[in-house]
Design an enzyme around this catalytic site. Structure first.
Site, PDB file in Angstrom:
ATOM      1  NE  ARG A 100     -17.318   6.059 -62.263  1.00 11.74           N
ATOM      2  CZ  ARG A 100     -17.747   5.689 -61.062  1.00 11.74           C
ATOM      3  NH1 ARG A 100     -17.073   4.803 -60.364  1.00 11.74           N
ATOM      4  NH2 ARG A 100     -18.858   6.198 -60.563  1.00 11.74           N
ATOM      5  CE1 TYR A 102       3.771  24.449 -53.680  1.00 11.62           C
ATOM      6  CE2 TYR A 102       3.285  22.110 -53.871  1.00 11.62           C
ATOM      7  CZ  TYR A 102       3.676  23.197 -53.118  1.00 11.62           C
ATOM      8  OH  TYR A 102       3.980  23.031 -51.798  1.00 11.62           O
ATOM      9  CG  HIS A 113     -16.183  14.608 -62.703  1.00 12.99           C
ATOM     10  ND1 HIS A 113     -16.764  13.718 -63.585  1.00 12.99           N
ATOM     11  CD2 HIS A 113     -15.195  13.915 -62.098  1.00 12.99           C
ATOM     12  CE1 HIS A 113     -16.145  12.559 -63.515  1.00 12.99           C
ATOM     13  NE2 HIS A 113     -15.185  12.655 -62.621  1.00 12.99           N
TER      14      HIS A 113
END
Lengths: 333, 826
Positions: free
Chosen positions: B28, B118, B74
């Site tokens: 991680r 966006y 993931h």
């Protein structure tokens, strides 16, 4: 020594535990009351104030070490006062009618602690299915958001200011610290239900730290459990079979192979992967589930492990990881 | 009912904690040495690559990418994926951006990126170099979480991304902080290691002098870099690039590069805070412009010293930061802190594996093609028969079988013959097949040669990596300033001013500015220098500058140092601060001498002479006291029960006079005491018979000496009456001692315009002008100076300047404040 955003010290914090004797000779003493408990001459106050404040100021200036000790004592008195205040506030809420208690707790309808259980569920996404899947008579659900505070590292007053921890304290009903009363525990079983992944493990560690530090008798008397959600899902045809261990999985697969059935197998990651019914059947139903009871065998060792692994000192943690790295069982990849 | 298993809390915690911490460490928070990526980054790049969101295609919505990554590889929160991707597209976070973003991806002012619905993204060009050759079985692929996709365990990473982009991560029990570097320099360093595996760190650092941050700025010094490159850990100081400009009589500080990772919005708030709290003065405006990089303009007030303000900004704000390098990364899945060379060597090993695996793959492919071409060639050579066989066959299976048995072909070859188009039969095509085959055979020989020769593999690595350098490397942005000192001395923040330090008998100290004592006209009443507690009085006042050092000598034989500005400034009337708050002295330790030294004065020939209660003297060069830490040092080694009673500064040929409690004075030249080290114990100064040494002074033949006895008697006597003797002698009789006047309490050298202060052990204080003391002969008893009550004795005698209130000629004031070096002792 006092941080900017710490609460200011009060006179009471300073005076806590201090007795003062003033020797004063007055030609015309006026006492209040027959028992002479209070001197009535107003001018003495000013004189005593002046003499004392000048003397004290000088003492503090000339003896910085002693001054430091006094301030430390005062700060610790202040923290204790704030912690006690928060603990009182946290427990006071339980005195309200429980139905008025709004918050995340979905309580059970039974009021008999001996048959009630509370599931502390990781994440809102699993909280929903747990709510639907529960037996509403005896099972209460308290969903937590993400990782809770590590109480081993946080100061008491900060821990008590934390919303998740407050809702746990309120739900349990026992109060904490001096006011702790095991008889008031509202549930017979406190069940930690987290995802079967490493973050679930972490949340379990954090919760056990909280329980062990704030509600130790609950842990010691065996009220704390960990739910055992299934590790694997095996699908064949329309059947879904959930199994808890590797061994169980292998047995089941072997039996399927004998019958020549095609199957899919997947490792379960989150409680949210199951729908309410499945969650109930596999993990929550009293008749079918397996619970892991958390017991304390050696309190000293337990204490040690919490302070080593969860405390402030990084080195101890690092050492533990290095020494035990080869024993790791479940790695998330 | 419940099935219940039991588990001890200790085992539960150990196991769960280990699962979690090991997972965080190995998959991680820490990057892999080989590609410098954490799993989330690797998955983003891989997902984008496998979906062909490459630089030659239009941008796609970030949300789509995040969704892909989350769904395929993931299974964690969307925000953590998006945030990781956004960082890869920020010019100020990555030295070479791995993602090419379109839309608002945040800025250095701390504004976040727009929501992922966006913004649009695609891989950047250089990312393709991380992924290049990945389809050629160069890295191991593993199943994803639900075994529906394959994902790479590491990327081929054809440039050393671990160093080029660096990374930062906090795991459990360990953290990493790898700074970004210049691509060209890192590649050159790789090449240097390939060329000479025994290359030294010093040689490497000539090629790769240090980190190179996308935000530019300056690194001060290189010792921290060296340490980090050697051991994997080190700390560097990064300073903004600032210039001071003058326009219309005002100074402006222009800052156009800030340290890596600094948020300019927080920076502005911090400056505002400091200005508000008056920690930094002289700033009148702060303007920051984000257009074309950063430009912060700080407008200064007219009277402000720009350099001082800038230094203060460096000291108090993130215009200068410390970056601690921790080169922690996963090597074969194990977290390791590695030095620069180890990293490069291991990276090259990875490249070697990539090239070998790629060559093997290419070889297998080439062999496959050659094999088919060989089949085709056979078919073309016998084309009539082949056509006959095909025409004669009922099914393609039959045709295949016959072809195989007739020409000794295998399944793949005969299938290829069947799939062949008729146009292949033209003369030109036939020639082409022959040429292709010849080329392929040549290629195969070449590939086999590569696999057989390590140096060819190394050469390929070099060539290809240098090609990447040629395409992508740019100029270094961060300047490494070898001349700068990486910390800012407090001095540069404080103007050097004339101040007065006052120390009272009870150990209260303060600093006041010299101009507190304004010159008054002759005949003025003067002003009081310091107010004190009742039984206290100002014993010593010295004139210093704020940058001077003041040494404090204590009765326990220790010396402490304070810079002038470290002594807190108080108003004229205030009582000051007990010195115990400034020096780490013990409770029963008392400062009895203070001496000013000017640090910059080189070859100072002055000496310090130390005198103890048991009559020992020691002379030490002042040079030995130029570096005294604040925690104090031993200035003389004392025997048990002995005390340091006086320290005097001498010029090398002074006369020293010592006095004993039983009335003897020993006067000798300081040369008789040889110069010893700082911790030496000293030599005998005066022979004492049932007495203690009660004081020492530097004197000259013309001086007069004031002697005070314990019962309050005293006198003034000319020094010339005391004949010079040898060091270590008993000295000459200085006074008649009897039960009436008692032992000598102290002696002082007379100076005009001074007062003598006498304090008894009961705290009675008496002050008188020294002019009132009668001058008497050597063997006399003296006259009564102070009436002493029963059982009380004089404990302290001090010579102080005549109080300003009584001083008639104020203009001499500056002179009456003793100019350092001759402190009055107790």
């Amino acid at each position: 020594m006092l941080k900017d955003n710490d609460d200011a010290l009060t006179g009471d914090d300073v005076r806590e535990g201090i007795t003062m004797i003033i020797s004063c000779k007055h030609p015309d003493p006026q006492f209040e009351g027959q028992t002479k408990t209070k001197l009535g001459n107003a001018e003495v106050r000013k004189i005593a104030d002046d003499v004392f404040s000048e003397g004290l100021e000088r003492f503090l200036m000339e003896n910085p070490q002693e001054a430091r000790i006094i301030i430390e004592k005062t700060i610790s008195a202040s923290r204790a006062r704030l912690a006690a205040k928060k603990a009182r506030e946290a427990t006071r809420k339980k005195d309200l009618d429980i139905s008025n208690f709004y918050g995340k707790l979905t309580d059970c309808s039974s009021k008999d602690p001996s048959e009630c259980e509370i599931f502390i569920v990781e994440g809102d996404s699993a909280g929903g299915s747990a709510k639907e899947g529960r037996n509403s008579m005896t099972q209460a659900i308290l969903p937590l958001r993400g990782k809770i505070l590590n109480v081993e590292k946080a100061r008491l007053d900060r821990a008590l200011g934390n919303d998740e921890i407050k809702s746990i304290i309120t739900a349990f009903g026992t109060g904490i610290g001096d006011e702790f009363n095991l008889d008031k525990l509202r549930y017979d079983k406190i069940i930690i239900m987290t995802d079967a992944d490493v973050d679930g493990s972490h949340i379990r560690v954090l919760l056990l730290t909280l329980f062990y530090r704030f509600f130790r008798p609950i842990v010691e008397t065996g009220h704390v459990f960990a739910a055992q959600p299934p590790l694997f899902k095996i699908t064949h045809g329309k059947t879904r079979k959930y199994v808890l261990t590797n061994a169980e999985r292998d047995d089941y697969i072997a039996s399927l192979r004998e019958k020549n059935v095609k199957f899919d197998i997947s490792r379960m990651k989150g409680l949210g992967e199951m729908d309410a019914e499945e969650l109930n059947e596999t993990t929550m139903d009293i008749e079918k589930r397996v619970l892991k009871q958390i017991t304390v065998e050696d309190a000293r060792l337990a204490d040690q492990i919490f302070s080593d692994l969860m405390g402030d000192e990084v080195e101890l943690r690092r050492k533990f990881i290095e020494e035990n790295a080869k024993f790791v069982e479940n790695l998330d990849i | 009912m419940d099935r219940i298993v039991h588990n001890n809390i200790v085992d539960e915690i150990r196991k769960s904690f280990l699962d979690y911490s090991m997972s965080v460490i190995t998959s991680r928070a820490l990057p892999d040495l080989r590609d410098g990526l954490k799993p989330v980054h690797r998955r983003i790049l891989w997902s984008m690559y496998s979906s062909s969101f490459t630089p030659d295609k239009p941008h796609v919505k970030s949300a789509k990418i995040v969704g892909d990554v989350m769904g395929k590889f993931h299974p964690h929160g969307d925000s953590s994926i998006y945030e990781a991707m956004v960082r890869m597209a920020q010019w100020f976070s990555y030295r070479h951006m791995l993602v090419d973003g379109h839309g608002n991806f945040g800025n250095i002012d701390g504004d976040g990126a727009a929501a992922m619905r966006y913004t649009e993204s695609r891989l950047s060009k250089i990312s393709l170099e991380l992924l290049r050759d990945i389809r050629k079985n160069t890295v191991d692929m593993l199943d994803n979480f639900d075994a529906t996709e394959k994902e790479p365990t590491v990327l081929p990473s054809r440039f050393p991304n671990i160093l080029v982009n660096g990374t930062m991560g906090i795991a459990v029990g360990m953290a990493t902080n790898i700074p970004p570097h210049n691509l060209g320099e890192v590649i050159d360093a790789c090449v240097a290691v390939i060329n000479n595996p025994d290359v030294t760190l010093d040689e490497l650092m000539k090629i790769l002098p240090g980190p190179d941050f996308p935000t530019g700025a300056l690194i001060l010094g290189n010792s921290g870099i060296r340490k980090a490159y050697e051991t994997g850990r080190g700390s560097i100081t990064i300073r903004s690039k600032a210039t001071i400009e003058e326009k219309n009589g005002r100074n402006y500080i222009i800052i156009d590069e800030v340290p890596y990772g600094v948020n300019t919005y927080d920076l502005k708030n911090k400056v505002a805070d400091l200005v508000h709290n008056k920690i930094i003065e002289g700033i009148s405006d702060y303007h920051s412009d984000m257009k074309n990089g950063i430009k912060i303009t700080i407008t200064l007030k007219k009277d402000a010293n720009a350099q001082v303000v800038l230094n203060k900004l460096y000291k108090h704000t993130d215009f200068q930061t410390n970056y601690s390098i921790i080169l922690l990364m996963l090597d074969q899945g194990v977290p390791k802190t590695l030095g620069l060379k180890d990293i490069l060597v291991k990276y090259i090993e990875h490249q070697k594996e990539v090239i070998v695996r790629r060559t093997k793959y290419d070889l297998a492919e080439a062999e496959k093609s050659a094999h088919i071409l060989e089949g085709l060639k056979i078919a073309l050579d016998n084309i009539d028969e082949v056509i006959k066989i095909i025409r004669g066959a009922k099914t393609d299976l039959e045709a295949k079988d016959t072809l195989m048995s007739r020409f000794g072909l295998d399944d793949v070859q005969s299938q290829a013959i069947l799939d062949m188009r008729l146009r292949r039969l033209t003369g030109l095509e036939r020639e082409k097949i022959e040429n292709d085959l010849a080329e392929l055979l040549e290629l195969i020989t070449d590939l086999r040669d590569i696999l057989a020769k390590n140096e060819r593999v190394m050469n390929i690595i070099k060539e290809e990596i240098l090609e990447i350098k040629r395409k992508y490397a740019d100029e270094r942005r961060t300047h490494i300033d070898m001349t700068a000192i990486d910390y800012i001395e407090d001095e540069s923040l404080i103007p050097n001013e004339d101040v007065i330090i006052a120390l009272t008998n009870k150990g209260y100290i303060k600093r006041t500015t010299s101009d507190t004592f304004k010159a008054q006209n002759r005949g003025g009443v003067g002003i009081k220098g310091m107010s004190t507690n009742e039984e206290d009085f100002v014993e010593q006042m010295i004139n210093i500058q704020t940058h001077d050092d003041v040494l404090f000598f204590t009765n326990k034989g220790k010396v402490y140092r304070l810079r002038g500005y470290e002594i807190p400034e108080y108003s004229r009337q205030s009582k000051g601060l007990p010195i115990i708050n400034l020096l780490q002295i013990e409770k029963d330790e008392m400062v009895n001498s203070i001496i000013k030294i000017t640090r910059d004065k080189v070859n100072d020939s002055s000496n310090l002479i130390f005198v103890t209660k048991s009559g020992l003297v020691k002379r030490t060069s002042i040079e030995e006291f130029k570096n005294i830490r604040q925690s104090g040092k031993i200035c003389i080694t004392l025997k048990e029960n002995d005390e340091l009673i006086a320290v005097k500064m001498t010029n090398g040929n002074d006369l020293v006079i010592l006095g004993s409690s039983n009335g003897r004075m020993c006067r000798f030249n300081e040369n008789e005491v040889r110069i010893m080290g700082r911790t030496a114990a000293g030599v005998k100064g005066i022979e004492l018979v049932d007495a203690t040494c009660i004081g020492a002074s530097i004197c000259s033949e013309d001086d007069e000496i004031i002697i005070v006895t314990k019962n309050g008697y005293g006198k003034k006597t000319s020094i010339s009456e005391y004949r010079q003797t040898k060091r270590g002698s008993k000295g000459v009789k200085a006074m008649s001692i009897s039960d009436k006047n008692g032992d000598i309490a102290s002696f002082k050298i007379y100076k005009p315009n001074t007062d003598l202060v006498l304090i008894t052990d009961l705290g009675m204080v008496m002050r008188m002008s020294t002019d009132q003391i009668s001058t008497l002969g050597r063997v006399t008893q003296g006259t009564r100076l102070m009436k002493i009550k029963d059982n009380s004795v004089i404990a302290t005698v001090s010579l102080v300047d005549t109080d300003k209130e009584e001083n008639e000629d104020i203009n001499t004031e500056e002179n009456t404040i003793e100019n350092n070096t001759e402190p009055v002792d107790k």
